[in-house]
Scaffold this motif. Structure first.
Motif, PDB file in Angstrom:
ATOM      1  N   SER A  14      22.355  -2.413   2.174  1.00  0.00           N
ATOM      2  CA  SER A  14      21.107  -1.964   1.544  1.00  0.00           C
ATOM      3  C   SER A  14      19.882  -2.597   2.201  1.00  0.00           C
ATOM      4  O   SER A  14      18.880  -1.922   2.437  1.00  0.00           O
ATOM      5  CB  SER A  14      21.122  -2.252   0.040  1.00  0.00           C
ATOM      6  N   ASN A  15      19.954  -3.880   2.523  1.00  0.00           N
ATOM      7  CA  ASN A  15      18.785  -4.553   3.110  1.00  0.00           C
ATOM      8  C   ASN A  15      18.548  -4.157   4.556  1.00  0.00           C
ATOM      9  O   ASN A  15      17.401  -4.008   4.980  1.00  0.00           O
ATOM     10  CB  ASN A  15      18.915  -6.068   2.976  1.00  0.00           C
ATOM     11  N   SER A  16      19.601  -3.985   5.332  1.00  0.00           N
ATOM     12  CA  SER A  16      19.406  -3.619   6.734  1.00  0.00           C
ATOM     13  C   SER A  16      18.981  -2.161   6.888  1.00  0.00           C
ATOM     14  O   SER A  16      18.535  -1.765   7.959  1.00  0.00           O
ATOM     15  CB  SER A  16      20.668  -3.907   7.551  1.00  0.00           C
ATOM     16  N   ALA A  17      19.075  -1.378   5.808  1.00  0.00           N
ATOM     17  CA  ALA A  17      18.641   0.019   5.852  1.00  0.00           C
ATOM     18  C   ALA A  17      17.173   0.195   5.443  1.00  0.00           C
ATOM     19  O   ALA A  17      16.634   1.296   5.520  1.00  0.00           O
ATOM     20  CB  ALA A  17      19.532   0.870   4.942  1.00  0.00           C
ATOM     21  N   ILE A  18      16.537  -0.876   5.019  1.00  0.00           N
ATOM     22  CA  ILE A  18      15.130  -0.791   4.612  1.00  0.00           C
ATOM     23  C   ILE A  18      14.282  -0.537   5.859  1.00  0.00           C
ATOM     24  O   ILE A  18      14.430  -1.238   6.863  1.00  0.00           O
ATOM     25  CB  ILE A  18      14.683  -2.094   3.906  1.00  0.00           C
ATOM     26  N   PRO A  19      13.394   0.452   5.804  1.00  0.00           N
ATOM     27  CA  PRO A  19      12.559   0.750   6.979  1.00  0.00           C
ATOM     28  C   PRO A  19      11.734  -0.467   7.417  1.00  0.00           C
ATOM     29  O   PRO A  19      11.296  -1.265   6.582  1.00  0.00           O
ATOM     30  CB  PRO A  19      11.643   1.872   6.486  1.00  0.00           C
ATOM     31  N   PRO A  20      11.505  -0.602   8.740  1.00  0.00           N
ATOM     32  CA  PRO A  20      10.788  -1.775   9.280  1.00  0.00           C
ATOM     33  C   PRO A  20       9.426  -2.020   8.629  1.00  0.00           C
ATOM     34  O   PRO A  20       9.060  -3.166   8.391  1.00  0.00           O
ATOM     35  CB  PRO A  20      10.632  -1.451  10.764  1.00  0.00           C
ATOM     36  N   GLU A  21       8.670  -0.948   8.331  1.00  0.00           N
ATOM     37  CA  GLU A  21       7.350  -1.159   7.735  1.00  0.00           C
ATOM     38  C   GLU A  21       7.459  -1.729   6.318  1.00  0.00           C
ATOM     39  O   GLU A  21       6.601  -2.492   5.875  1.00  0.00           O
ATOM     40  CB  GLU A  21       6.515   0.126   7.751  1.00  0.00           C
ATOM     41  N   VAL A  22       8.531  -1.392   5.616  1.00  0.00           N
ATOM     42  CA  VAL A  22       8.740  -1.938   4.276  1.00  0.00           C
ATOM     43  C   VAL A  22       9.190  -3.397   4.380  1.00  0.00           C
ATOM     44  O   VAL A  22       8.748  -4.249   3.609  1.00  0.00           O
ATOM     45  CB  VAL A  22       9.749  -1.083   3.479  1.00  0.00           C
ATOM     46  N   ILE A  23      10.059  -3.674   5.349  1.00  0.00           N
ATOM     47  CA  ILE A  23      10.505  -5.061   5.565  1.00  0.00           C
ATOM     48  C   ILE A  23       9.299  -5.955   5.844  1.00  0.00           C
ATOM     49  O   ILE A  23       9.205  -7.071   5.325  1.00  0.00           O
ATOM     50  CB  ILE A  23      11.522  -5.154   6.733  1.00  0.00           C
ATOM     51  N   GLU A  24       8.364  -5.461   6.653  1.00  0.00           N
ATOM     52  CA  GLU A  24       7.164  -6.260   6.937  1.00  0.00           C
ATOM     53  C   GLU A  24       6.387  -6.545   5.659  1.00  0.00           C
ATOM     54  O   GLU A  24       5.873  -7.644   5.466  1.00  0.00           O
ATOM     55  CB  GLU A  24       6.273  -5.555   7.966  1.00  0.00           C
ATOM     56  N   GLN A  25       6.323  -5.542   4.772  1.00  0.00           N
ATOM     57  CA  GLN A  25       5.655  -5.749   3.492  1.00  0.00           C
ATOM     58  C   GLN A  25       6.422  -6.801   2.677  1.00  0.00           C
ATOM     59  O   GLN A  25       5.819  -7.687   2.069  1.00  0.00           O
ATOM     60  CB  GLN A  25       5.561  -4.433   2.723  1.00  0.00           C
ATOM     61  N   TYR A  26       7.758  -6.728   2.677  1.00  0.00           N
ATOM     62  CA  TYR A  26       8.587  -7.711   1.967  1.00  0.00           C
ATOM     63  C   TYR A  26       8.348  -9.122   2.507  1.00  0.00           C
ATOM     64  O   TYR A  26       8.452 -10.095   1.781  1.00  0.00           O
ATOM     65  CB  TYR A  26      10.071  -7.379   2.127  1.00  0.00           C
ATOM     66  N   ARG A  27       8.056  -9.213   3.808  1.00  0.00           N
ATOM     67  CA  ARG A  27       7.867 -10.524   4.428  1.00  0.00           C
ATOM     68  C   ARG A  27       6.423 -11.031   4.310  1.00  0.00           C
ATOM     69  O   ARG A  27       6.123 -12.133   4.736  1.00  0.00           O
ATOM     70  CB  ARG A  27       8.262 -10.462   5.905  1.00  0.00           C
ATOM     71  N   THR A  28       5.535 -10.235   3.736  1.00  0.00           N
ATOM     72  CA  THR A  28       4.132 -10.610   3.597  1.00  0.00           C
ATOM     73  C   THR A  28       3.890 -11.238   2.232  1.00  0.00           C
ATOM     74  O   THR A  28       3.990 -10.557   1.210  1.00  0.00           O
ATOM     75  CB  THR A  28       3.224  -9.367   3.769  1.00  0.00           C
ATOM     76  N   PRO A  29       3.611 -12.543   2.184  1.00  0.00           N
ATOM     77  CA  PRO A  29       3.352 -13.198   0.895  1.00  0.00           C
ATOM     78  C   PRO A  29       2.210 -12.507   0.152  1.00  0.00           C
ATOM     79  O   PRO A  29       1.171 -12.201   0.733  1.00  0.00           O
ATOM     80  CB  PRO A  29       2.976 -14.627   1.293  1.00  0.00           C
ATOM     81  N   GLY A  30       2.438 -12.259  -1.127  1.00  0.00           N
ATOM     82  CA  GLY A  30       1.414 -11.654  -1.969  1.00  0.00           C
ATOM     83  C   GLY A  30       1.330 -10.144  -1.903  1.00  0.00           C
ATOM     84  O   GLY A  30       0.523  -9.542  -2.613  1.00  0.00           O
ATOM     85  N   ALA A  31       2.152  -9.476  -1.087  1.00  0.00           N
ATOM     86  CA  ALA A  31       2.076  -8.017  -0.962  1.00  0.00           C
ATOM     87  C   ALA A  31       2.394  -7.307  -2.272  1.00  0.00           C
ATOM     88  O   ALA A  31       1.912  -6.208  -2.517  1.00  0.00           O
ATOM     89  CB  ALA A  31       3.016  -7.520   0.142  1.00  0.00           C
ATOM     90  N   PHE A  32       3.172  -7.929  -3.119  1.00  0.00           N
ATOM     91  CA  PHE A  32       3.543  -7.324  -4.402  1.00  0.00           C
ATOM     92  C   PHE A  32       2.882  -8.027  -5.575  1.00  0.00           C
ATOM     93  O   PHE A  32       3.273  -7.849  -6.718  1.00  0.00           O
ATOM     94  CB  PHE A  32       5.071  -7.318  -4.565  1.00  0.00           C
ATOM     95  N   GLY A  33       1.885  -8.849  -5.289  1.00  0.00           N
ATOM     96  CA  GLY A  33       1.170  -9.553  -6.334  1.00  0.00           C
ATOM     97  C   GLY A  33       1.003 -11.015  -5.969  1.00  0.00           C
ATOM     98  O   GLY A  33       1.707 -11.527  -5.094  1.00  0.00           O
TER      99      GLY A  33
END
Length: 191
Positions: free
Chosen positions: A142-161
């Motif tokens: 599931s995690n390796s199937a996440i699109p690269p642009e979403v992964i970058e968002q996941y790796r950005t502190p504060g992107a979800f609040g």
């Protein structure tokens, strides 16, 4: 829904065993999550359980500060009640990943968190760090199937609040390493 509930229960059993295995003097141990102690790991898991209850109109009132094990058990019981109620489990809710049922959100968020943060808690407190290989394969897929642009968002502190960090920077792990190590490196942990 039965598979989701069974998967959640199995993972919650494993996480609860880890919480029960923490000695009193270990609660302030540093976890692999840079800003969290062992107690903070459990706090995060309990808080996220509360987030999963909101679409069902439920509120979780418990404190990890006084008794982390009791707090997790209360959170677990509340989430299991949602999963055991077909109407509540099937209720649609809005999530950062789009609309999905409450059961699907529980499965993709807190159920998965139990595995990953179970490893964090085990590492912080010197317990067995082995994840269930079935969970490792599922989470890798599931995690390796996440699109690269979403992964970058996941790796950005504060992107979800404010204060929310989903993944840390990827840790380089050899392709020949065990899948658990590759998964941990992918989500930003040092296996």
């Amino acid at each position: 829904m039965d598979q989701i509930a069974e998967r959640y229960r199995r993972r919650a059993d494993a996480f609860e065993q880890k919480v029960a295995g923490v000695r009193p003097e270990q609660w302030e141990n540093q976890s692999p999550c840079e800003k969290w102690s062992a107690r903070d790991v459990v706090e995060h898991v309990v808080v996220m359980h509360g987030v999963m209850l909101r679409p069902a109109g439920r509120v979780l009132e418990t404190s990890v500060q006084d008794d982390p094990l009791a707090a997790f058990r209360a959170a677990r019981t509340a989430v299991e009640a949602v999963l055991d109620d077909p109407e509540l489990a099937a209720q649609d809710c809005e999530t950062p990943a789009g609309r999905m049922t409450a059961a699907d959100q529980i499965d993709r968020v807190v159920s998965d968190d139990l595995v990953l943060h179970g490893w964090d808690l085990a590492r912080a407190t010197g317990q067995d760090e082995t994840m269930d290989p079935v969970d490792v394969e599922r989470l890798w897929a599931s995690n390796s199937a996440i699109p690269p642009e979403v992964i970058e968002q996941y790796r950005t502190p504060g992107a979800f609040g404010p204060g929310i960090e989903v993944f840390g920077p990827e840790v380089s792990v050899p392709e020949s390493a065990p899948l658990q190590d590759r998964l941990l490196g992918y989500i930003g942990r040092q296996p």
